[in-house]
Each structure stands twice: as structure tokens, then as C-alpha cells.
Design an enzyme around this catalytic site. Structure first.
Site, short mmCIF file in Angstrom:
data_model
loop_
_atom_site.label_atom_id
_atom_site.label_comp_id
_atom_site.label_asym_id
_atom_site.label_seq_id
_atom_site.Cartn_x
_atom_site.Cartn_y
_atom_site.Cartn_z
N ARG A 175 39.08 55.36 42.98
CA ARG A 175 39.74 54.18 43.56
C ARG A 175 40.48 54.49 44.87
O ARG A 175 41.49 53.88 45.18
CB ARG A 175 40.72 53.54 42.56
CG ARG A 175 40.11 53.11 41.26
CD ARG A 175 39.08 52.00 41.41
NE ARG A 175 38.47 51.73 40.12
CZ ARG A 175 37.35 52.34 39.68
NH1 ARG A 175 36.70 53.18 40.47
NH2 ARG A 175 36.87 52.07 38.50
N SER A 218 42.40 45.55 36.90
CA SER A 218 43.25 46.62 36.35
C SER A 218 44.53 46.76 37.15
O SER A 218 44.50 46.88 38.37
CB SER A 218 42.50 47.95 36.39
OG SER A 218 41.40 47.89 35.52
N GLU A 233 46.91 50.42 40.52
CA GLU A 233 45.62 50.18 41.20
C GLU A 233 45.74 48.95 42.09
O GLU A 233 45.21 48.91 43.19
CB GLU A 233 44.49 50.00 40.18
CG GLU A 233 43.15 49.77 40.86
CD GLU A 233 41.96 49.77 39.89
OE1 GLU A 233 41.99 50.54 38.91
OE2 GLU A 233 41.03 49.01 40.14
C1 LIG Z 1 38.30 40.20 36.56
C2 LIG Z 1 38.33 41.42 37.43
C3 LIG Z 1 37.56 42.52 37.10
C4 LIG Z 1 37.60 43.67 37.89
N1 LIG Z 1 36.82 44.74 37.55
C5 LIG Z 1 36.84 45.84 38.31
C6 LIG Z 1 36.03 46.98 38.00
O1 LIG Z 1 35.28 46.98 37.03
N2 LIG Z 1 36.08 48.06 38.80
C7 LIG Z 1 36.87 48.10 39.93
O2 LIG Z 1 36.86 49.11 40.65
N3 LIG Z 1 37.66 47.04 40.26
C8 LIG Z 1 37.66 45.92 39.50
N4 LIG Z 1 38.45 44.87 39.83
C9 LIG Z 1 39.32 44.94 41.02
C10 LIG Z 1 38.69 44.39 42.30
O3 LIG Z 1 37.66 43.46 41.99
C11 LIG Z 1 38.12 45.50 43.17
O4 LIG Z 1 39.11 46.41 43.60
C12 LIG Z 1 37.43 44.92 44.42
O5 LIG Z 1 36.77 45.96 45.07
C13 LIG Z 1 38.38 44.26 45.39
O6 LIG Z 1 37.59 43.57 46.33
P1 LIG Z 1 38.19 42.42 47.24
O7 LIG Z 1 37.17 42.08 48.23
O8 LIG Z 1 38.75 41.31 46.43
O9 LIG Z 1 39.40 43.23 47.92
P2 LIG Z 1 40.88 42.71 48.22
O10 LIG Z 1 41.65 42.60 46.94
O11 LIG Z 1 40.84 41.54 49.10
O12 LIG Z 1 41.42 43.98 49.00
C14 LIG Z 1 41.64 45.19 48.35
C15 LIG Z 1 42.18 46.20 49.35
O13 LIG Z 1 41.17 46.46 50.33
C16 LIG Z 1 41.63 46.13 51.64
N5 LIG Z 1 40.49 45.52 52.35
C17 LIG Z 1 39.72 44.47 51.96
N6 LIG Z 1 38.73 44.26 52.84
C18 LIG Z 1 38.87 45.19 53.83
C19 LIG Z 1 38.16 45.50 55.03
N7 LIG Z 1 37.08 44.81 55.41
N8 LIG Z 1 38.61 46.54 55.79
C20 LIG Z 1 39.70 47.25 55.43
N9 LIG Z 1 40.42 47.00 54.32
C21 LIG Z 1 40.00 46.00 53.51
C22 LIG Z 1 42.80 45.18 51.44
O14 LIG Z 1 43.71 45.27 52.51
C23 LIG Z 1 43.39 45.69 50.13
O15 LIG Z 1 44.24 46.78 50.36
C24 LIG Z 1 38.43 43.71 39.05
C25 LIG Z 1 39.20 42.58 39.39
C26 LIG Z 1 39.15 41.43 38.59
C27 LIG Z 1 39.96 40.24 38.99
#
Ligand SMILES: Cc1cc2nc3c(=O)[nH]c(=O)nc-3n(C[C@H](O)[C@H](O)[C@H](O)COP(=O)(O)OP(=O)(O)OC[C@H]3O[C@@H](n4cnc5c(N)ncnc54)[C@H](O)[C@@H]3O)c2cc1C
Length: 276
Positions: A153, A201, A271
Site C-alpha cells: 500500500r 480498510s 491505510e
Molecule cells: C468497498 C471498498 C473496498 C476496497 N477494497 C480494497 C482492496 O481490496 N484493496 C485495496 O488496496 N484497496 C481497497 N479499497 C481502498 C481503495 O479503493 C483503494 O485504495 C483505491 O486504490 C483508491 O482509489 P481512488 O481512485 O478512489 O483513490 P483516492 O481515494 O481518490 O486517492 C487515494 C490517494 O491517492 C492519491 N491520488 C489519487 N489519484 C492520484 C493521481 N492521479 N496522482 C497522484 N495521486 C493521486 C490521493 O491524493 C490519495 O492520497 C477499498 C475501498 C472501498 C470503499
């Protein structure tokens, strides 16, 4: 702008749709000395209440992608706002291998790369070929996988800059990719509180025990303050029961850190990304 639907209002949010606009925004935030904060779908992010005056930059209009085939291999070149749902549709259609275990994660390609998202023994870094990344001065760098230090992560992109585009390397498969994806989605539905707004998480899994197990052991499964709770279904998922407040969520996190620290001498590491 986050899936748990907690937090106040952003003073400004920018929606670039080109490399020039991204570069301009990075330079502007540097000149104005404002923290640059990229955002995907906010599925790992929580905001404090009130008005937040940061340089929020959404990837909502960065959704272009193309697919190139070289023999057995397929290269999906996706801008950071492309959703995992879109990638899932592609791998199902072409029966491609490498992405199937990640398919149910609610994410954008950019957010997942920055978080090195993973599931069922696969991390996105396993299938990344190249990352197109703007540094904080607005200069574009093209980084090959072996130049990027990913771990659980974690990625170097969490510190600064902006992930613009990612190339994923997949291969055509003899397995039934559709049914593997279906199985994972069913498991997620069973184990995760998907009927509530959540940010996934809350804590990373410490080396010995899963965070969910520890939270359950210290009596926090289903524990609630106001309208925010650790889910009954999965103790490591915070859920918004409706109108949840940031201070309730923060208190729950503090209680969890304290209890697990006192009872297991383990320091939980968050996380979720908290923006205050
Ligand atoms: C129901 C549910 C299930 C999940 N299951 C998992 C799982 O199985 N495994 C897992 O690893 N995670 C899981 N997650 C967490 C989450 O989905 C992941 O971390 C996902 O990768 C976040 O993507 P996002 O686009 O929403 O990022 P965001 O939440 O929008 O951003 C996350 C971080 O990345 C940064 N960021 C986003 N885009 C960029 C960019 N283009 N350039 C630079 N920085 C950027 C943001 O500033 C922030 O710090 C889950 C979440 C939920 C709600």
C-alpha cells in the site's frame, strides 16, 4: 468527493483534461504555496468537516485509454481517471490475465497506483509497465516499473506530484477470467459492508495479524460513535450510518489505535488518507 461521504466542502476543485492543464495546476499550486491534492473517486480518502482550502485536482476528466497488442501481451495505456470498472470490462471482453484479482476494488487507475492497491495476492504494481508522472514543478517523467519502489500500500507517488497515465501489461489467458471475477465480486459482497458508504480498510494489516481480527479482539466490531461505526460485517471498515461526522470517525480511529496498542503492543498504521 469521497465514498464514505464524510467531511465538509472544498473551497476549490480543479478538473484538468489535458497534460497542459495538469502542468499549469502544479505550477500554480507551487506559486500560491497551496498543498496540491489529487483525487480519484475518493474511495480511500476522508475529509475533515468545514471548508478545506487545498488545491484539489480531480481526475474525473482524464479517462482516455487505448489498448495495444504485441503477440500474447496486451498493453492498456490508461489515463489516471479511468476506473477499475472500465479495466474490468476490457479484461472480461478480451479474456486477459493479470488484473482479475483486483477487479472489485472501487478505484481509479491513478488512485490505485498511488496506493499500490491489492487483493487476493495481486498488487497493481505486479502489472504496471510504466507510469507517466508529473513532478511538483510540472515536469513529466516516464518511469519504468523497475525504477519505482512499490511496497505494501505504498508508492513514491504518495509524497508529491501527479500520476497522469499508467501502462498495464496483461496477457491473453486460457483461464475463464469472467468466472474468477464473478467469484471475487461475490466474496466481496459477502465480506464487506457494501450497502453503506465506506472508505475500505481503515488500517493496513500489521505483519502478524489482520487489522480486522485485532479490532474485533479489542471489542470494536460494530462499535459506534454518533453515526460512524466499525462495521459488524468487517471490523476494519468504517461505515457512515447516515450524517456521520469527521470528529466521530477520528475518535473511533484514536480508540482503535489506543486499544490495539495497549492490548497487543502493535502500532496500527492508517491505510485511509485523512485530509485535514
Ligand atoms: C468497498 C471498498 C473496498 C476496497 N477494497 C480494497 C482492496 O481490496 N484493496 C485495496 O488496496 N484497496 C481497497 N479499497 C481502498 C481503495 O479503493 C483503494 O485504495 C483505491 O486504490 C483508491 O482509489 P481512488 O481512485 O478512489 O483513490 P483516492 O481515494 O481518490 O486517492 C487515494 C490517494 O491517492 C492519491 N491520488 C489519487 N489519484 C492520484 C493521481 N492521479 N496522482 C497522484 N495521486 C493521486 C490521493 O491524493 C490519495 O492520497 C477499498 C475501498 C472501498 C470503499
Amino acid at each position: 468527493m469521497c465514498t464514505i461521504r464524510i467531511g465538509g466542502r472544498a473551497k476549490n476543485v480543479y478538473f484538468p483534461s489535458s497534460q497542459d492543464e495538469i502542468r499549469w495546476l502544479l505550477i500554480e499550486s507551487l506559486e500560491k504555496d497551496k498543498r496540491f491534492f489529487p483525487l480519484g473517486i475518493g474511495s480511500n480518502t476522508v475529509f475533515s468537516d468545514g471548508v478545506i482550502d487545498l488545491f484539489f485536482v480531480s481526475t474525473r476528466y482524464l479517462k482516455r485509454f487505448n489498448i495495444k497488442q504485441k503477440g500474447k501481451n496486451y498493453y492498456i495505456e490508461a489515463e489516471s481517471g479511468v476506473s477499475f470498472k472500465t479495466i474490468t470490462d476490457i479484461v472480461k471482453k478480451l479474456n486477459l490475465e493479470g488484473f482479475e484479482h483486483l477487479s472489485g476494488i472501487p478505484a481509479t487507475v491513478g488512485g490505485a497506483t498511488v496506493m499500490n492497491a491489492g487483493a487476493y495476492g495481486t498488487e497493481i504494481s505486479d502489472i504496471i509497465e510504466e507510469v507517466y508522472w508529473f513532478n511538483k514543478e510540472g515536469n513529466l517523467r516516464i518511469l519504468k516499473r523497475d525504477q519505482i519502489n512499490f511496497s505494501y500500500r505504498k508508492s513514491p507517488f504518495q509524497k508529491e506530484g501527479f500520476v497522469y497515465k499508467v501502462v498495464l501489461k496483461l496477457s491473453s489467458s486460457k483461464k475463464d477470467i469472467k468466472s474468477i471475477i464473478k467469484k471475487h465480486l461475490e466474496e466481496r459482497n459477502k465480506k464487506q459492508p457494501l450497502n453503506y458508504p465506506t472508505a475500505g480498510s481503515t488500517f493496513k494489516n500489521p505483519p502478524k495479524y489482520p487489522a480486522g481480527y485485532l479490532l474485533e479482539k479489542v471489542g470494536l466490531k460494530g462499535y459506534k460513535i454518533g453515526n460512524v461505526a466499525f462495521s459488524e460485517k468487517h471490523a476494519n471498515f468504517l461505515i457512515n450510518l447516515g450524517g456521520g461526522k469527521f470528529k466521530e470517525l477520528k475518535k473511533l480511529i484514536e480508540i482503535a489505535e489506543r486499544r490495539v496498542g495497549e492490548m497487543y503492543h502493535i502500532k496500527l498504521e492508517k491505510e485511509i488518507q485523512i485530509v485535514e
